[in-house]
Write a protein that holds these residues in place. Structure first.
Motif, PDB file in Angstrom:
ATOM      1  N   GLN A 192     -23.920   0.154  -7.904  1.00  0.00           N
ATOM      2  CA  GLN A 192     -24.372  -0.858  -8.858  1.00  0.00           C
ATOM      3  C   GLN A 192     -24.523  -0.270 -10.265  1.00  0.00           C
ATOM      4  O   GLN A 192     -24.178  -0.921 -11.258  1.00  0.00           O
ATOM      5  CB  GLN A 192     -25.695  -1.465  -8.385  1.00  0.00           C
ATOM      6  N   TYR A 193     -25.026   0.939 -10.337  1.00  0.00           N
ATOM      7  CA  TYR A 193     -25.162   1.561 -11.661  1.00  0.00           C
ATOM      8  C   TYR A 193     -23.788   1.807 -12.291  1.00  0.00           C
ATOM      9  O   TYR A 193     -23.585   1.529 -13.488  1.00  0.00           O
ATOM     10  CB  TYR A 193     -25.922   2.882 -11.549  1.00  0.00           C
ATOM     11  N   LEU A 194     -22.838   2.325 -11.507  1.00  0.00           N
ATOM     12  CA  LEU A 194     -21.519   2.634 -12.065  1.00  0.00           C
ATOM     13  C   LEU A 194     -20.791   1.376 -12.526  1.00  0.00           C
ATOM     14  O   LEU A 194     -20.047   1.404 -13.513  1.00  0.00           O
ATOM     15  CB  LEU A 194     -20.683   3.380 -11.028  1.00  0.00           C
ATOM     16  N   THR A 195     -20.959   0.271 -11.821  1.00  0.00           N
ATOM     17  CA  THR A 195     -20.286  -0.966 -12.228  1.00  0.00           C
ATOM     18  C   THR A 195     -20.952  -1.620 -13.437  1.00  0.00           C
ATOM     19  O   THR A 195     -20.297  -2.391 -14.150  1.00  0.00           O
ATOM     20  CB  THR A 195     -20.267  -1.955 -11.054  1.00  0.00           C
ATOM     21  N   ARG A 196     -22.238  -1.339 -13.685  1.00  0.00           N
ATOM     22  CA  ARG A 196     -22.961  -1.963 -14.796  1.00  0.00           C
ATOM     23  C   ARG A 196     -23.322  -0.960 -15.899  1.00  0.00           C
ATOM     24  O   ARG A 196     -24.098  -1.292 -16.799  1.00  0.00           O
ATOM     25  CB  ARG A 196     -24.257  -2.606 -14.280  1.00  0.00           C
ATOM     26  N   ALA A 197     -22.793   0.238 -15.832  1.00  0.00           N
ATOM     27  CA  ALA A 197     -23.198   1.267 -16.793  1.00  0.00           C
ATOM     28  C   ALA A 197     -22.847   0.890 -18.218  1.00  0.00           C
ATOM     29  O   ALA A 197     -23.590   1.197 -19.167  1.00  0.00           O
ATOM     30  CB  ALA A 197     -22.549   2.604 -16.416  1.00  0.00           C
ATOM     31  N   ARG A 198     -21.714   0.228 -18.416  1.00  0.00           N
ATOM     32  CA  ARG A 198     -21.302  -0.144 -19.780  1.00  0.00           C
ATOM     33  C   ARG A 198     -22.162  -1.241 -20.372  1.00  0.00           C
ATOM     34  O   ARG A 198     -22.152  -1.458 -21.584  1.00  0.00           O
ATOM     35  CB  ARG A 198     -19.832  -0.583 -19.779  1.00  0.00           C
ATOM     36  N   GLU A 199     -22.891  -1.980 -19.525  1.00  0.00           N
ATOM     37  CA  GLU A 199     -23.729  -3.066 -20.013  1.00  0.00           C
ATOM     38  C   GLU A 199     -25.158  -2.609 -20.328  1.00  0.00           C
ATOM     39  O   GLU A 199     -25.927  -3.398 -20.857  1.00  0.00           O
ATOM     40  CB  GLU A 199     -23.777  -4.191 -18.975  1.00  0.00           C
ATOM     41  N   LEU A 200     -25.511  -1.394 -19.976  1.00  0.00           N
ATOM     42  CA  LEU A 200     -26.870  -0.897 -20.188  1.00  0.00           C
ATOM     43  C   LEU A 200     -26.995  -0.207 -21.539  1.00  0.00           C
ATOM     44  O   LEU A 200     -26.000   0.217 -22.151  1.00  0.00           O
ATOM     45  CB  LEU A 200     -27.246   0.090 -19.066  1.00  0.00           C
ATOM     46  N   ASP A 201     -28.227  -0.107 -21.980  1.00  0.00           N
ATOM     47  CA  ASP A 201     -28.500   0.674 -23.181  1.00  0.00           C
ATOM     48  C   ASP A 201     -28.166   2.151 -22.908  1.00  0.00           C
ATOM     49  O   ASP A 201     -28.440   2.652 -21.806  1.00  0.00           O
ATOM     50  CB  ASP A 201     -29.978   0.523 -23.555  1.00  0.00           C
ATOM     51  N   PRO A 202     -27.574   2.871 -23.862  1.00  0.00           N
ATOM     52  CA  PRO A 202     -27.171   4.267 -23.597  1.00  0.00           C
ATOM     53  C   PRO A 202     -28.322   5.143 -23.129  1.00  0.00           C
ATOM     54  O   PRO A 202     -28.165   5.934 -22.181  1.00  0.00           O
ATOM     55  CB  PRO A 202     -26.608   4.726 -24.945  1.00  0.00           C
ATOM     56  N   GLY A 203     -29.469   5.025 -23.754  1.00  0.00           N
ATOM     57  CA  GLY A 203     -30.603   5.854 -23.335  1.00  0.00           C
ATOM     58  C   GLY A 203     -31.081   5.504 -21.949  1.00  0.00           C
ATOM     59  O   GLY A 203     -31.330   6.388 -21.108  1.00  0.00           O
ATOM     60  N   VAL A 204     -31.204   4.193 -21.672  1.00  0.00           N
ATOM     61  CA  VAL A 204     -31.653   3.758 -20.346  1.00  0.00           C
ATOM     62  C   VAL A 204     -30.629   4.137 -19.288  1.00  0.00           C
ATOM     63  O   VAL A 204     -30.973   4.605 -18.187  1.00  0.00           O
ATOM     64  CB  VAL A 204     -31.917   2.243 -20.352  1.00  0.00           C
ATOM     65  N   GLY A 205     -29.338   3.977 -19.614  1.00  0.00           N
ATOM     66  CA  GLY A 205     -28.301   4.333 -18.660  1.00  0.00           C
ATOM     67  C   GLY A 205     -28.292   5.816 -18.340  1.00  0.00           C
ATOM     68  O   GLY A 205     -28.076   6.212 -17.186  1.00  0.00           O
TER      69      GLY A 205
END
Length: 354
Positions: A192-205
């Motif tokens: 789930q993280y890898l599929t949504r990584a581009r949608e997260l804030d860089p610091g939070v990701g």
């Protein structure tokens, strides 16, 4: 699409439910009202014909009873028996549930039905529409007093996003990693993280990737290579797991196909070796085939006396040299010839007296 409602159950589990909004609820109520009013009109026509001989007071009492039973009691009974699904809600894919996500009971349906008479029937739905627009989860007054919520049952399927591939220089770097101790829950979080990584804030990701990488290292016991970012490390490990699962699936498929082919060949050879006059012993006939019954043997032709060409001559018996020659019987003259007249009178079978 409406926002997902965070409903907390008694076990402190958050349920992701999508509350139904005003348009879908209004359409469901309209369908229910059409069905209920049609049934009410039919019932009233029957009551008018049946109560023609009664006085006005009796007719009024029967009419009020029919109104309460058909327009109020019927929806309550339907929602209770169907656990929150009336005809209109079934058509629109809606359902009434409790605040904790469980199915409603009779008391919930009773409160909703009683309040519905006021906010839907008496005010033509104006009060219900205003309450649904003001409420954050689209609830009318009946839902507020009954502690219920109308949610959507038929939700569009979520679009499955593929896991992004790892960097090319990381492919095959984790072939010797032991992944047997990693639970499925952690794999799900990583995907789930890898599929949504581009949608997260860089610091939070970045923080989330480092936390997941730390958990993965704790399960495998092998730290990532030096200088590899946490996100790339997670992608490389997930790709390695997918490659192992693919190889295992192909191996199992190949083993199953080989076993099936061997069994088929053995069965064919056994049927052919069986031989005999069965289906397995005939070339070109598969084993187990049903052959037609054999024809009866042809009978020899019958020769009638008239059809015979000639009677074969009699063959005299062979006489050995030492045996006596057989004595031929004297020739018998035909009747009426001279020899027979000379020998004496014809034999009549009568002997004269001496």
């Amino acid at each position: 699409m409406g926002a997902v409602s965070g409903v907390v159950t008694g076990d402190a589990v958050v349920l992701g439910l999508q509350p139904a909004r005003l348009p879908s609820r209004a359409l469901a109520v309209l369908i229910d009202l059409v069905v209920v009013w049609a049934a009410y009109v039919l019932v009233m026509i029957g009551l008018v014909l049946a109560t023609a001989s009664l006085d006005e007071a009796a007719v009024a009492a029967v009419s009020v009873a029919a109104f309460l039973l058909v327009l109020v009691g019927a929806p309550i009974a339907v929602e209770t028996l169907s656990h929150g699904r009336s005809l209109g809600k079934m058509a629109c894919g809606l359902r009434v549930v409790r605040d904790d996500g469980g199915p409603i009971r009779f008391r919930h349906a009773l409160v909703r039905g009683a309040m519905g008479v006021v906010e839907i029937l008496m005010t033509f739905g104006v009060v219900a529409c205003i309450a649904s627009l003001v409420s954050e989860r689209g609830r009318r007054l009946g839902d507020v007093f009954a502690g219920t919520l109308v949610v959507r049952e038929r939700m569009p399927a979520a679009r499955v996003l593929p896991v992004p591939p790892p960097p090319p220089w990381l492919v095959g770097r984790f072939a010797g990693l032991d992944l047997s101790a990693v639970p499925e829950g952690l794999w799900l979080e990583i995907r789930q993280y890898l599929t949504r990584a581009r949608e997260l804030d860089p610091g939070v990701g970045r923080q989330l990737a480092e936390r997941l990488a730390g958990q993965l290292v704790g399960r495998t016991g092998t730290p990532p290579p030096a200088g590899v970012p946490a996100e790339a490390y997670l992608a490389g490990v997930v790709a390695e797991r997918q490659a192992r699962e693919a190889r295992q699936a192909f191996a199992e498929a190949g083993t199953g196909a080989g076993a099936g082919a061997g069994a088929g060949a053995g069965a064919g050879a056994g049927a052919g070796a069986g031989g005999g006059f069965g289906a397995g012993g005939i070339v070109g006939v598969p084993a187990g085939a049903v052959l037609p019954p054999a024809l009866p043997p042809a009978l020899p032709p019958v020769v009638t006396p008239a059809a015979s060409s000639a009677v074969p001559p009699a063959v005299p018996p062979a006489v050995s040299p030492g045996a006596a020659s057989p004595v031929a019987p004297p020739p018998v003259a035909p009747p009426g010839s001279e020899a027979s007249r000379e020998d004496g009178p014809p034999a009549t079978g009568f002997a004269p007296p001496a």
